[in-house]
Enzyme design. Structure first.
Site, PDB file in Angstrom:
ATOM      1  N   ASP A 168       0.721  -1.161  -0.086  1.00  0.00           N
ATOM      2  CA  ASP A 168       0.044   0.002   0.071  1.00  0.00           C
ATOM      3  C   ASP A 168       1.235   1.460  -0.182  1.00  0.00           C
ATOM      4  O   ASP A 168       1.735   1.153  -0.581  1.00  0.00           O
ATOM      5  CB  ASP A 168      -0.883  -0.100   0.957  1.00  0.00           C
ATOM      6  CG  ASP A 168      -2.396   0.624   0.769  1.00  0.00           C
ATOM      7  OD1 ASP A 168      -2.295   1.916   0.747  1.00  0.00           O
ATOM      8  OD2 ASP A 168      -3.524  -0.191   0.919  1.00  0.00           O
TER       9      ASP A 168
ATOM     10  N   HIS B 288       2.221   2.281  -3.141  1.00  0.00           N
ATOM     11  CA  HIS B 288       1.304   3.257  -3.513  1.00  0.00           C
ATOM     12  C   HIS B 288       1.903   4.824  -3.544  1.00  0.00           C
ATOM     13  O   HIS B 288       1.322   5.926  -3.636  1.00  0.00           O
ATOM     14  CB  HIS B 288       0.088   3.328  -2.971  1.00  0.00           C
ATOM     15  CG  HIS B 288      -0.801   2.272  -3.251  1.00  0.00           C
ATOM     16  ND1 HIS B 288      -2.075   1.862  -2.787  1.00  0.00           N
ATOM     17  CD2 HIS B 288      -0.457   1.026  -3.891  1.00  0.00           C
ATOM     18  CE1 HIS B 288      -2.461   0.606  -3.005  1.00  0.00           C
ATOM     19  NE2 HIS B 288      -1.551   0.244  -3.921  1.00  0.00           N
TER      20      HIS B 288
END
Length: 466
Positions: A270, A297
């Site tokens: 993430d 991310h």
């Protein structure tokens, strides 16, 4: 006694963060404290597929009590040292709590494995793991740093959450559980949670395979991350076992201030870093310097920005294949003011979304509207194509970036696509060849540039340090 190599490399060096850093502190390389107690490992790590783990017999030999007892009895300014003893190179532990002034040192070649027994992490009976209806999902962190000061986790060893390991008796891993329940009826623990912990330090430690977020820092004044590795397998959303669900790297928020994350390496499932403008006071005065990000991310702010994010410096950063590069994300149900954020000397390659500034991350309705202003992009080089977003909320809640030496370095810039609305772009003296369409309330001020960016980026992308 600490190994001589550990002592030598812990010597204070005359290295500091840049003079223009937003962290108001004068941050220097941490020093590992002298030991109050040295505990020797009694377990041996074994290979379990792609991961390191323990034999089934060793799963019944936790070290939680002796580690916690050592922490509780250690004097301020000293360290509990965990170290290998011959072939024995591992500890097994449930939740641990740090105390004021005490540092936990995991020596080189030593791993502390988190227990695979969810009951060890229950806040209330049955609250961690696969949670039954009617019970609130809640897990204790692997390491808690609550309402203390001057604590730390240091050393060249490893904290391993083992989220990819099949849990005895369940036949699934923690990441399998995360994928199946998608946050609805499951509780998974975070590796390090620091709440109101002033002057907390992570130094040289490796944190890996967390069930959920790796590190969160909330409500404290003074957080230093230096020479740390945070890692989880690359998440593959379309595969049978996507793995690494919601494994943010480092997330400051909820009133945190005076933060430095430097000389570190992060690859996660993430956000690599997510600055959370949540709680009381959001986040202010933060420096992110001399770091390398791989999969994940990206360098993110949000999605919560309602309490504000301000005075942020991101400098000397490489983002190599991250899903997003520079990212600010929020929406009308959680938005607020993001201002005075500077990105400087950044290299991005092969990111599907190299610049992603969006105010519609989780929908378009709500009463907390996001505004991003006083954003400076200085000497940013992008290669590999992708989508560039400057997507403001409406005419009164805009995005206002300055692009100064920001270039798409590919010979063919048609491989880049734009999303642009309610944005005022100003070109600085260094110019930029980023030029989104202006048909949806977008203004462009100043002169764009034609240069192709910094040639130095190619040498700055480095392999993951094994």
């Amino acid at each position: 006694m600490l190994k001589s190599s550990l002592l030598a490399s812990a010597t204070l060096i005359l290295a500091t963060v840049p003079a223009a850093a937003q962290d108001a502190r004068h941050v220097t390389e941490p020093v590992i404290p002298p030991a109050c107690t040295t505990l020797q490992a009694g377990l041996t790590a074994v290979k379990d597929g792609a991961y390191q783990s323990l034999t089934l017999a060793d799963e019944a030999k936790p070290d939680t009590y002796r580690i916690q007892r050592a922490i509780d009895s250690c004097d301020r300014g000293k360290a509990v040292v965990l170290k290998a003893a011959g072939a024995a190179n591992a500890f097994l532990s449930g939740p641990l709590k740090l105390r004021s002034g005490v540092t936990l040192v995991v020596d080189k070649g030593t791993t502390v494995f988190a227990s695979l027994n969810f009951k060890d992490f229950d806040v209330t009976p049955g609250s961690c793991g696969i949670v039954r209806p009617g019970i609130k999902a809640a897990c204790k962190p692997f390491i808690s740093v609550d309402d203390v000061s001057d604590a730390g986790i240091m050393g060249d060893g490893v904290l391993d959450g083992r989220a990819g390991i099949t849990i005895p008796g369940l036949g699934v891993s923690a990441w399998d559980i995360a994928q199946k329940y998608e946050g609805k009826e499951r509780g998974l623990f975070r590796m390090v949670v620091a709440d109101r912990a002033d002057n907390f330090t992570l130094y040289r430690i490796t944190i890996k395979n967390s069930q959920n977020f790796n590190v969160t820092y909330n409500g404290g004044d003074g957080f230093t991350v230096w020479g740390v590795k945070v890692e989880a397998p690359k998440r593959e959303p379309r595969s049978a076992r996507p793995l690494s669900h919601n494994t943010d790297g480092i997330d400051p928020g909820n009133g945190a201030r005076n933060i430095t994350i430097t000389r570190s390496y992060i690859r996660t499932g993430d956000d690599n870093i997510a600055i959370k403008g949540s709680g009381r006071g959001g986040v202010t005065n933060m420096t992110v310097s001399h770091n390398h990000f791989y999969w994940g991310h990206g360098m993110s702010i949000g999605s919560e920005t309602y309490a504000g994010v301000s005075n942020i410096l991101v400098t000397d950063l490489t983002l190599d294949g991250t899903d997003s590069g520079i990212r600010i994300k929020s929406s009308a149900d959680r938005g607020g003011l993001v201002e005075n954020v500077r990105y400087e000397d950044v290299c991005i390659r092969n990111s599907p979304r190299p610049i992603e500034l969006t105010t519609h991350y989780a929908g378009r309705s709500g009463g907390r509207l996001p505004t991003y202003r006083a954003l400076t992009f200085k000497d940013v080089t992008i290669s590999g194509g992708g989508e560039i977003s400057f997507d403001g909320y409406d005419n009164d809640h805009r995005i206002q970036p300055l692009l100064d030496g920001v270039f798409l370095s590919d010979a063919e810039t048609a491989k880049y696509k734009y999303i642009a609305a309610h944005t005022d772009i100003t070109y600085g003296a260094g110019g930029s060849n980023i030029a989104p369409p202006t048909d949806n309330d977008v203004t462009l001020t100043g002169a764009p540039g034609k240069a192709t960016g910094s040639a130095s980026c190619a040498s700055r992308f480095v392999p993951w340090p094994e």
